[in-house]
Design a protein around this motif. Sequence first.
Motif, PDB file in Angstrom:
ATOM      1  N   SER A 141      38.859  39.113  31.370  1.00  0.00           N
ATOM      2  CA  SER A 141      40.164  38.497  31.604  1.00  0.00           C
ATOM      3  C   SER A 141      41.013  39.336  32.546  1.00  0.00           C
ATOM      4  O   SER A 141      41.652  38.810  33.469  1.00  0.00           O
ATOM      5  CB  SER A 141      40.891  38.296  30.271  1.00  0.00           C
ATOM      6  N   ALA A 142      41.032  40.648  32.311  1.00  0.00           N
ATOM      7  CA  ALA A 142      41.844  41.532  33.147  1.00  0.00           C
ATOM      8  C   ALA A 142      41.331  41.567  34.585  1.00  0.00           C
ATOM      9  O   ALA A 142      42.115  41.476  35.545  1.00  0.00           O
ATOM     10  CB  ALA A 142      41.848  42.940  32.558  1.00  0.00           C
ATOM     11  N   THR A 143      40.013  41.670  34.745  1.00  0.00           N
ATOM     12  CA  THR A 143      39.433  41.738  36.090  1.00  0.00           C
ATOM     13  C   THR A 143      39.695  40.465  36.878  1.00  0.00           C
ATOM     14  O   THR A 143      40.124  40.506  38.044  1.00  0.00           O
ATOM     15  CB  THR A 143      37.916  41.992  36.001  1.00  0.00           C
ATOM     16  N   VAL A 144      39.449  39.312  36.246  1.00  0.00           N
ATOM     17  CA  VAL A 144      39.656  38.033  36.932  1.00  0.00           C
ATOM     18  C   VAL A 144      41.136  37.806  37.203  1.00  0.00           C
ATOM     19  O   VAL A 144      41.519  37.292  38.260  1.00  0.00           O
ATOM     20  CB  VAL A 144      39.071  36.882  36.089  1.00  0.00           C
ATOM     21  N   SER A 145      41.986  38.201  36.267  1.00  0.00           N
ATOM     22  CA  SER A 145      43.424  38.022  36.460  1.00  0.00           C
ATOM     23  C   SER A 145      43.933  38.847  37.641  1.00  0.00           C
ATOM     24  O   SER A 145      44.738  38.359  38.455  1.00  0.00           O
ATOM     25  CB  SER A 145      44.168  38.417  35.188  1.00  0.00           C
TER      26      SER A 145
ATOM     27  N   TYR B 128      45.455  37.402  41.079  1.00  0.00           N
ATOM     28  CA  TYR B 128      46.804  37.781  41.509  1.00  0.00           C
ATOM     29  C   TYR B 128      46.849  38.041  43.017  1.00  0.00           C
ATOM     30  O   TYR B 128      47.799  37.661  43.707  1.00  0.00           O
ATOM     31  CB  TYR B 128      47.261  39.021  40.746  1.00  0.00           C
ATOM     32  N   TYR B 129      45.798  38.678  43.526  1.00  0.00           N
ATOM     33  CA  TYR B 129      45.778  39.025  44.947  1.00  0.00           C
ATOM     34  C   TYR B 129      45.205  37.911  45.824  1.00  0.00           C
ATOM     35  O   TYR B 129      45.326  37.981  47.055  1.00  0.00           O
ATOM     36  CB  TYR B 129      44.972  40.311  45.157  1.00  0.00           C
ATOM     37  N   THR B 130      44.592  36.913  45.225  1.00  0.00           N
ATOM     38  CA  THR B 130      44.010  35.820  46.017  1.00  0.00           C
ATOM     39  C   THR B 130      44.795  34.514  45.854  1.00  0.00           C
ATOM     40  O   THR B 130      45.219  33.916  46.832  1.00  0.00           O
ATOM     41  CB  THR B 130      42.547  35.587  45.624  1.00  0.00           C
TER      42      THR B 130
ATOM     43  N   GLY C 101      43.003  34.169  34.383  1.00  0.00           N
ATOM     44  CA  GLY C 101      42.405  35.236  33.593  1.00  0.00           C
ATOM     45  C   GLY C 101      42.104  34.795  32.172  1.00  0.00           C
ATOM     46  O   GLY C 101      41.066  35.143  31.607  1.00  0.00           O
ATOM     47  N   ALA C 102      43.005  34.006  31.589  1.00  0.00           N
ATOM     48  CA  ALA C 102      42.787  33.507  30.229  1.00  0.00           C
ATOM     49  C   ALA C 102      41.571  32.595  30.163  1.00  0.00           C
ATOM     50  O   ALA C 102      40.748  32.697  29.244  1.00  0.00           O
ATOM     51  CB  ALA C 102      44.032  32.770  29.741  1.00  0.00           C
TER      52      ALA C 102
END
Length: 244
Positions: free
Chosen positions: A199-203, A207-209, A219-220
Amino acid sequence: MSEKIDFNDTGAEFRRGMRRSIPVVIAAAPFGLLYGTLAVGNGLTVGETVLMSATIYAGASQMVGIELFGQNIAPWMLVMSIFAVNFRHVLYSAVSGRATRHWSRLKRYLAFFFLVDPQFAEAERRVAEGRPVTLAWYMGLALPIYLFWVAEALVGALFGQLIPNPEALGFDFLLPIYFLGLVMEFRDRPLWLPVVAVSATVSIAAYYTVGSPWHVSIGAVAGIALAAFWPSQGAARELEERQA
């Protein structure tokens, strides 16, 4: 000898809920005051600030709202942005619905208005303890948190401008710390570390994309997908036995 608890005693259950609300009220107070301060600083009146807390009642969404109100964006975009941040509440209600299925539909509609992050965490802790989530306990927990949250918005709106730069004191970092504390409450659950890591990595990547606030929901969803498709220990054991 352990105390025998009468869960049908409405008054006692309400008081138990109120006692559980005390640490939540204390922990949320700085964030509620910060919201009131920033809302007035972003052009909302004191009345609008309090009304927003009383009706939306979701700290992260309120922060997103006050940041977007002053920008020249379409109303539907504002609504969708707040929905993206608040999407987790849909997941909360889906999980809490299992523990409140014995309530009437009207009671559930009323109770789920108060289903904010700490309310969900406390209800899940009660379920883990093997205790029923009674309406009296639930509202005893919910009402103090709600009333103090609205009052803190008022106090922050009236007196928060006495602190000219709350970010310089690190107040803007209260929300990440608050959510981190909630996440750590569930560290004993199966797949906690993999779900949190994904979740953290995808979030962060979203955020940057894609941008904020959509990274929250993305992320959830990634964490949910991992948990849904990861084979349970029981299923993995059964597969090994079949292959043996």
